[in-house]
Design a protein around this motif. Structure first.
Motif, PDB file in Angstrom:
ATOM      1  N   GLU A  39       0.832  -1.216   0.000  1.00 42.46           N
ATOM      2  CA  GLU A  39       0.000   0.000   0.000  1.00 42.46           C
ATOM      3  C   GLU A  39       0.865   1.265   0.000  1.00 42.46           C
ATOM      4  O   GLU A  39       0.561   2.224  -0.695  1.00 42.46           O
ATOM      5  N   GLY A  40       1.922   1.249   0.768  1.00 38.93           N
ATOM      6  CA  GLY A  40       2.699   2.470   0.920  1.00 38.93           C
ATOM      7  C   GLY A  40       3.726   2.720  -0.161  1.00 38.93           C
ATOM      8  O   GLY A  40       4.024   3.863  -0.486  1.00 38.93           O
ATOM      9  N   TYR A  41       4.290   1.675  -0.721  1.00 35.33           N
ATOM     10  CA  TYR A  41       5.427   1.875  -1.606  1.00 35.33           C
ATOM     11  C   TYR A  41       5.139   1.639  -3.087  1.00 35.33           C
ATOM     12  O   TYR A  41       5.957   1.953  -3.923  1.00 35.33           O
ATOM     13  N   SER A  42       4.010   1.066  -3.420  1.00 37.83           N
ATOM     14  CA  SER A  42       3.767   0.801  -4.834  1.00 37.83           C
ATOM     15  C   SER A  42       3.292   2.043  -5.579  1.00 37.83           C
ATOM     16  O   SER A  42       3.622   2.232  -6.732  1.00 37.83           O
ATOM     17  N   GLY A  43       2.464   2.855  -4.932  1.00 34.99           N
ATOM     18  CA  GLY A  43       1.967   4.049  -5.583  1.00 34.99           C
ATOM     19  C   GLY A  43       0.768   3.809  -6.477  1.00 34.99           C
ATOM     20  O   GLY A  43       0.232   4.732  -7.069  1.00 34.99           O
ATOM     21  N   ASP A  44       0.362   2.567  -6.604  1.00 38.37           N
ATOM     22  CA  ASP A  44      -0.740   2.235  -7.498  1.00 38.37           C
ATOM     23  C   ASP A  44      -2.089   2.694  -6.970  1.00 38.37           C
ATOM     24  O   ASP A  44      -2.957   3.095  -7.729  1.00 38.37           O
ATOM     25  N   TRP A  45      -2.276   2.627  -5.676  1.00 36.45           N
ATOM     26  CA  TRP A  45      -3.600   2.913  -5.116  1.00 36.45           C
ATOM     27  C   TRP A  45      -3.986   4.375  -5.265  1.00 36.45           C
ATOM     28  O   TRP A  45      -5.141   4.690  -5.572  1.00 36.45           O
ATOM     29  N   SER A  46      -3.054   5.274  -5.041  1.00 39.40           N
ATOM     30  CA  SER A  46      -3.385   6.690  -5.212  1.00 39.40           C
ATOM     31  C   SER A  46      -3.463   7.054  -6.692  1.00 39.40           C
ATOM     32  O   SER A  46      -4.217   7.932  -7.083  1.00 39.40           O
ATOM     33  N   ARG A  47      -2.707   6.374  -7.512  1.00 40.09           N
ATOM     34  CA  ARG A  47      -2.723   6.654  -8.940  1.00 40.09           C
ATOM     35  C   ARG A  47      -4.073   6.298  -9.573  1.00 40.09           C
ATOM     36  O   ARG A  47      -4.568   7.011 -10.433  1.00 40.09           O
ATOM     37  N   ILE A  51      -7.247   5.650  -3.002  1.00 43.23           N
ATOM     38  CA  ILE A  51      -6.988   6.432  -1.789  1.00 43.23           C
ATOM     39  C   ILE A  51      -6.363   7.751  -2.208  1.00 43.23           C
ATOM     40  O   ILE A  51      -5.848   7.896  -3.319  1.00 43.23           O
ATOM     41  N   ALA A  52      -6.379   8.693  -1.281  1.00 44.06           N
ATOM     42  CA  ALA A  52      -5.786  10.004  -1.557  1.00 44.06           C
ATOM     43  C   ALA A  52      -4.262   9.925  -1.454  1.00 44.06           C
ATOM     44  O   ALA A  52      -3.712   9.037  -0.799  1.00 44.06           O
ATOM     45  N   LYS A  53      -3.600  10.835  -2.115  1.00 43.01           N
ATOM     46  CA  LYS A  53      -2.132  10.878  -2.083  1.00 43.01           C
ATOM     47  C   LYS A  53      -1.625  11.095  -0.653  1.00 43.01           C
ATOM     48  O   LYS A  53      -0.614  10.520  -0.259  1.00 43.01           O
ATOM     49  N   GLU A  54      -2.362  11.904   0.125  1.00 43.39           N
ATOM     50  CA  GLU A  54      -1.968  12.153   1.520  1.00 43.39           C
ATOM     51  C   GLU A  54      -2.064  10.879   2.349  1.00 43.39           C
ATOM     52  O   GLU A  54      -1.228  10.619   3.219  1.00 43.39           O
ATOM     53  N   SER A  55      -3.085  10.065   2.099  1.00 43.25           N
ATOM     54  CA  SER A  55      -3.230   8.799   2.818  1.00 43.25           C
ATOM     55  C   SER A  55      -2.091   7.851   2.486  1.00 43.25           C
ATOM     56  O   SER A  55      -1.593   7.119   3.345  1.00 43.25           O
ATOM     57  N   GLU A  57       0.929   8.744   1.630  1.00 43.61           N
ATOM     58  CA  GLU A  57       2.119   9.243   2.329  1.00 43.61           C
ATOM     59  C   GLU A  57       2.100   8.836   3.800  1.00 43.61           C
ATOM     60  O   GLU A  57       3.133   8.477   4.366  1.00 43.61           O
ATOM     61  N   LEU A  58       0.930   8.877   4.418  1.00 48.03           N
ATOM     62  CA  LEU A  58       0.801   8.445   5.809  1.00 48.03           C
ATOM     63  C   LEU A  58       1.107   6.956   5.931  1.00 48.03           C
ATOM     64  O   LEU A  58       1.779   6.530   6.884  1.00 48.03           O
ATOM     65  N   LEU A  59       0.673   6.161   4.985  1.00 51.59           N
ATOM     66  CA  LEU A  59       0.967   4.735   5.010  1.00 51.59           C
ATOM     67  C   LEU A  59       2.455   4.455   4.851  1.00 51.59           C
ATOM     68  O   LEU A  59       2.991   3.525   5.447  1.00 51.59           O
ATOM     69  N   LYS A  60       3.138   5.273   4.063  1.00 50.74           N
ATOM     70  CA  LYS A  60       4.586   5.116   3.922  1.00 50.74           C
ATOM     71  C   LYS A  60       5.291   5.345   5.249  1.00 50.74           C
ATOM     72  O   LYS A  60       6.212   4.606   5.611  1.00 50.74           O
ATOM     73  N   VAL A  61       4.852   6.356   5.971  1.00 50.00           N
ATOM     74  CA  VAL A  61       5.475   6.670   7.254  1.00 50.00           C
ATOM     75  C   VAL A  61       5.169   5.579   8.283  1.00 50.00           C
ATOM     76  O   VAL A  61       6.059   5.133   9.016  1.00 50.00           O
TER      77      VAL A  61
END
Length: 83
Positions: A39-47, A51-55, A57-61
């Motif tokens: 979820e955090g590192y693929s980038g597919d979900w926000s693309r 999910i929102a781009k901010e969400s 980023e929160l998942l990455k952290v």
């Protein structure tokens, strides 16, 4: 089935596999950790707009905390209780 069937009623599978009681919890924790990585590192979900781009980023952290915690729990569950 008819009464003259040759299949025994109490058929047991001849191959017995002994599986540790810790396999299911370890698999669940590993799946949870992999979910954070995906979820955090693929980038597919926000693309795709799931999910929102901010969400994302929160998942990455939070993945920096959750993934090591999952690794700890996997090794913690690997210690079997001796009788």
């Amino acid at each position: 089935m008819s009464e003259d069937s040759t299949t025994p009623e109490n058929f047991t599978f001849p191959l017995r596999v002994r599986v540790s009681n810790t396999v299911l919890p370890r698999a669940a924790v590993a799946s949870f950790g992999f979910g954070f990585i995906d979820e955090g590192y693929s980038g597919d979900w926000s693309r795709i707009g799931a999910i929102a781009k901010e969400s994302e980023e929160l998942l990455k952290v939070t993945a920096f905390v959750v993934v090591p915690l999952c690794l700890f729990l996997i090794f913690f569950f690997s210690k079997e209780v001796e009788d």
